[in-house]
Motif scaffolding. Structure first.
Motif, PDB file in Angstrom:
ATOM      1  N   LYS A  83       0.825  -1.198   0.000  1.00  0.00           N
ATOM      2  CA  LYS A  83       0.000   0.000   0.000  1.00  0.00           C
ATOM      3  C   LYS A  83       0.867   1.260   0.000  1.00  0.00           C
ATOM      4  O   LYS A  83       1.770   1.408   0.820  1.00  0.00           O
ATOM      5  CB  LYS A  83      -0.925   0.002   1.216  1.00  0.00           C
ATOM      6  CG  LYS A  83      -1.937   1.142   1.199  1.00  0.00           C
ATOM      7  CD  LYS A  83      -2.928   1.026   2.350  1.00  0.00           C
ATOM      8  CE  LYS A  83      -3.963   2.139   2.296  1.00  0.00           C
ATOM      9  NZ  LYS A  83      -4.981   2.011   3.376  1.00  0.00           N
ATOM     10  N   GLY A  84       0.596   2.151  -0.941  1.00  0.00           N
ATOM     11  CA  GLY A  84       1.277   3.437  -0.990  1.00  0.00           C
ATOM     12  C   GLY A  84       2.610   3.452  -1.699  1.00  0.00           C
ATOM     13  O   GLY A  84       3.177   4.527  -1.906  1.00  0.00           O
TER      14      GLY A  84
ATOM     15  N   LEU B  52      -0.277  -3.659   9.984  1.00  0.00           N
ATOM     16  CA  LEU B  52       0.840  -4.278  10.715  1.00  0.00           C
ATOM     17  C   LEU B  52       2.059  -3.371  10.707  1.00  0.00           C
ATOM     18  O   LEU B  52       2.691  -3.138  11.748  1.00  0.00           O
ATOM     19  CB  LEU B  52       1.180  -5.634  10.079  1.00  0.00           C
ATOM     20  CG  LEU B  52       2.337  -6.401  10.719  1.00  0.00           C
ATOM     21  CD1 LEU B  52       1.983  -6.874  12.118  1.00  0.00           C
ATOM     22  CD2 LEU B  52       2.750  -7.597   9.852  1.00  0.00           C
ATOM     23  N   ARG B  53       2.419  -2.840   9.527  1.00  0.00           N
ATOM     24  CA  ARG B  53       3.605  -1.979   9.429  1.00  0.00           C
ATOM     25  C   ARG B  53       3.426  -0.689  10.231  1.00  0.00           C
ATOM     26  O   ARG B  53       4.362  -0.220  10.883  1.00  0.00           O
ATOM     27  CB  ARG B  53       3.909  -1.672   7.960  1.00  0.00           C
ATOM     28  CG  ARG B  53       4.464  -2.873   7.206  1.00  0.00           C
ATOM     29  CD  ARG B  53       4.980  -2.511   5.831  1.00  0.00           C
ATOM     30  NE  ARG B  53       3.913  -2.148   4.915  1.00  0.00           N
ATOM     31  CZ  ARG B  53       3.931  -1.111   4.101  1.00  0.00           C
ATOM     32  NH1 ARG B  53       4.974  -0.304   4.110  1.00  0.00           N
ATOM     33  NH2 ARG B  53       2.925  -0.866   3.282  1.00  0.00           N
ATOM     34  N   GLU B  54       2.230  -0.137  10.185  1.00  0.00           N
ATOM     35  CA  GLU B  54       1.963   1.085  10.952  1.00  0.00           C
ATOM     36  C   GLU B  54       2.118   0.848  12.451  1.00  0.00           C
ATOM     37  O   GLU B  54       2.745   1.641  13.167  1.00  0.00           O
ATOM     38  CB  GLU B  54       0.544   1.581  10.646  1.00  0.00           C
ATOM     39  CG  GLU B  54       0.175   2.857  11.372  1.00  0.00           C
ATOM     40  CD  GLU B  54      -1.270   3.265  11.129  1.00  0.00           C
ATOM     41  OE1 GLU B  54      -1.869   3.878  12.032  1.00  0.00           O
ATOM     42  OE2 GLU B  54      -1.808   2.956  10.038  1.00  0.00           O
TER      43      GLU B  54
ATOM     44  N   GLY C 203       7.930   0.832  18.042  1.00  0.00           N
ATOM     45  CA  GLY C 203       9.371   0.635  18.140  1.00  0.00           C
ATOM     46  C   GLY C 203       9.912  -0.656  17.577  1.00  0.00           C
ATOM     47  O   GLY C 203      11.056  -1.027  17.860  1.00  0.00           O
ATOM     48  N   LEU C 204       9.132  -1.357  16.764  1.00  0.00           N
ATOM     49  CA  LEU C 204       9.589  -2.632  16.215  1.00  0.00           C
ATOM     50  C   LEU C 204      10.071  -2.507  14.770  1.00  0.00           C
ATOM     51  O   LEU C 204      10.595  -3.468  14.206  1.00  0.00           O
ATOM     52  CB  LEU C 204       8.462  -3.674  16.275  1.00  0.00           C
ATOM     53  CG  LEU C 204       8.013  -4.091  17.683  1.00  0.00           C
ATOM     54  CD1 LEU C 204       6.857  -5.072  17.600  1.00  0.00           C
ATOM     55  CD2 LEU C 204       9.172  -4.691  18.469  1.00  0.00           C
TER      56      LEU C 204
ATOM     57  N   ASP D  54      -7.367  -6.604  16.573  1.00  0.00           N
ATOM     58  CA  ASP D  54      -8.592  -5.821  16.671  1.00  0.00           C
ATOM     59  C   ASP D  54      -8.727  -4.861  15.489  1.00  0.00           C
ATOM     60  O   ASP D  54      -9.808  -4.745  14.894  1.00  0.00           O
ATOM     61  CB  ASP D  54      -8.583  -5.040  17.993  1.00  0.00           C
ATOM     62  CG  ASP D  54      -9.913  -4.360  18.276  1.00  0.00           C
ATOM     63  OD1 ASP D  54     -10.945  -5.059  18.271  1.00  0.00           O
ATOM     64  OD2 ASP D  54      -9.916  -3.130  18.491  1.00  0.00           O
ATOM     65  N   ARG D  55      -7.640  -4.200  15.129  1.00  0.00           N
ATOM     66  CA  ARG D  55      -7.682  -3.268  14.004  1.00  0.00           C
ATOM     67  C   ARG D  55      -7.977  -3.986  12.680  1.00  0.00           C
ATOM     68  O   ARG D  55      -8.792  -3.519  11.886  1.00  0.00           O
ATOM     69  CB  ARG D  55      -6.358  -2.511  13.893  1.00  0.00           C
ATOM     70  CG  ARG D  55      -6.206  -1.345  14.851  1.00  0.00           C
ATOM     71  CD  ARG D  55      -5.090  -0.417  14.387  1.00  0.00           C
ATOM     72  NE  ARG D  55      -5.394   0.169  13.081  1.00  0.00           N
ATOM     73  CZ  ARG D  55      -4.518   0.886  12.371  1.00  0.00           C
ATOM     74  NH1 ARG D  55      -3.294   1.079  12.826  1.00  0.00           N
ATOM     75  NH2 ARG D  55      -4.862   1.390  11.211  1.00  0.00           N
TER      76      ARG D  55
END
Length: 325
Positions: free
Chosen positions: A75-76, A231-233, A239-240, A298-299
């Motif tokens: 995405k993006g 997930l990336r966001e 901090g991962l 959840d997201r």
């Protein structure tokens, strides 16, 4: 020119060393290319992006960048390539929307190697077509880096441009051929590329095609793209982003029963994978805090329509590979 890294070449670990390398390569590119034009397949990955930024600095509009959107990017990413190179660096950028072309070719193809071959071959065809539209191109730039030479010879085959027809008679321009990946990142940072491009995690050549298992469908591609973005966001916010070597989502080609709004639904699962490795030969699973995993789940369930389960892959390598296909 020898394909052996010069013994006198200092490791590029600082901005000062990167600046010296950049100035040296600008002179070398100008000497090689002269008044000629250079063609580059710009994927938006680390290597091709750093090569593009370096050549823009050296020869400006005489570099023609071709970005092929095959519909299998995250995405993006296509938008970022256009924004960074065309809008901010004033690059001579050709954007090719080949989404329908690729997905039509891949329709109904479930076998992983067949999918890879179709994606690779079609990329070469699209790039060749764009190359033939250009006039006065004598040079082909590639993001070859030193591990590519050590592992697979002088042409970086997984960039897919090594299969161009011989009649094009391009001379290669490979300014990063003696650099390791960490050095490429230092050079990219020094050239002003954004961090999320310079420090982009490894991404397979077939893109999301290997994370949409079985026969690729547009529906599941969007599920992979949207869940991966979440997930990336969340990894970045917590901090991962720089701590975990590779993390992504997979949407397999089966559905399972679930309950939404008091009714049974058959929808897809999303599988989360997050691993650490030194050499990609072995990998360990990242111990993501449960609270963060719960929030990500959840997201995804709330924001990605068509998903009713989220799973976490706990398999190390071996026995599992890093990617699913």
């Amino acid at each position: 020119m020898s394909n052996v890294r010069p013994e006198t070449m200092e490791r590029i670990t600082t901005t000062a060393l990167a600046e010296a390398f950049i100035e040296e390569q600008i002179a070398a590119i100008k000497a090689q290319v002269g008044d000629g034009k250079v063609l580059l397949a710009l994927s938006g990955g680390v290597d091709s992006s750093v090569v593009a930024a370096l050549l823009i600095k050296a020869i400006g509009k005489k570099l023609v960048c071709v970005h092929v959107n095959h519909g299998l990017l995250r995405k993006g990413e296509p938008e970022q390539v256009v924004k960074v190179f065309r809008d901010e660096m004033n690059a001579n950028l050709v954007y090719v929307d080949a989404v329908d072309r690729f997905l039509d070719k891949l329709a109904g193809v479930a076998e992983p190697e067949k999918k890879r071959k179709i994606i690779g071959a079609e990329f070469i065809r699209v790039f060749e077509e764009e190359a033939r539209k250009q006039e006065g191109i004598d040079f082909l730039a590639q993001g070859t880096i030193y591990p590519d030479i050590l592992e697979s010879g002088p042409v970086k085959a997984h960039h897919n441009v090594g299969g161009l027809p011989d009649d094009l008679k391009f001379e290669l321009v490979e300014p990063l051929k003696f650099l390791f990946k960490d050095e490429v990142r230092v050079v990219g940072k020094t050239l002003g590329l954004p961090d999320n491009m310079v420090y982009r995690q490894p991404f397979p050549g077939p893109g999301l095609g290997v994370r949409c298992t079985g026969a690729i469908t547009r529906e599941r591609l969007e599920l992979v793209r949207e869940s991966d973005a979440i997930l990336r966001e969340e990894f970045a916010k917590n901090g991962l982003e720089g701590k975990v070597w590779q993390y992504f989502t997979v949407v397999p080609d089966f559905k399972s029963v679930g309950v939404k709004n008091n009714a049974r639904v058959y929808e897809y699962p999303v599988i989360i994978r997050a691993v650490n490795t030194v050499d990609a030969m072995t990998a360990t699973v990242e111990n993501v805090p449960y609270e963060l995993l719960h929030h990500i789940v959840d997201r995804i369930l709330k924001e990605v329509d068509g998903v009713n389960r989220v799973l976490y892959d706990l398999t190390p390598k071996p026995t599992g590979t890093i990617e699913f296909e």
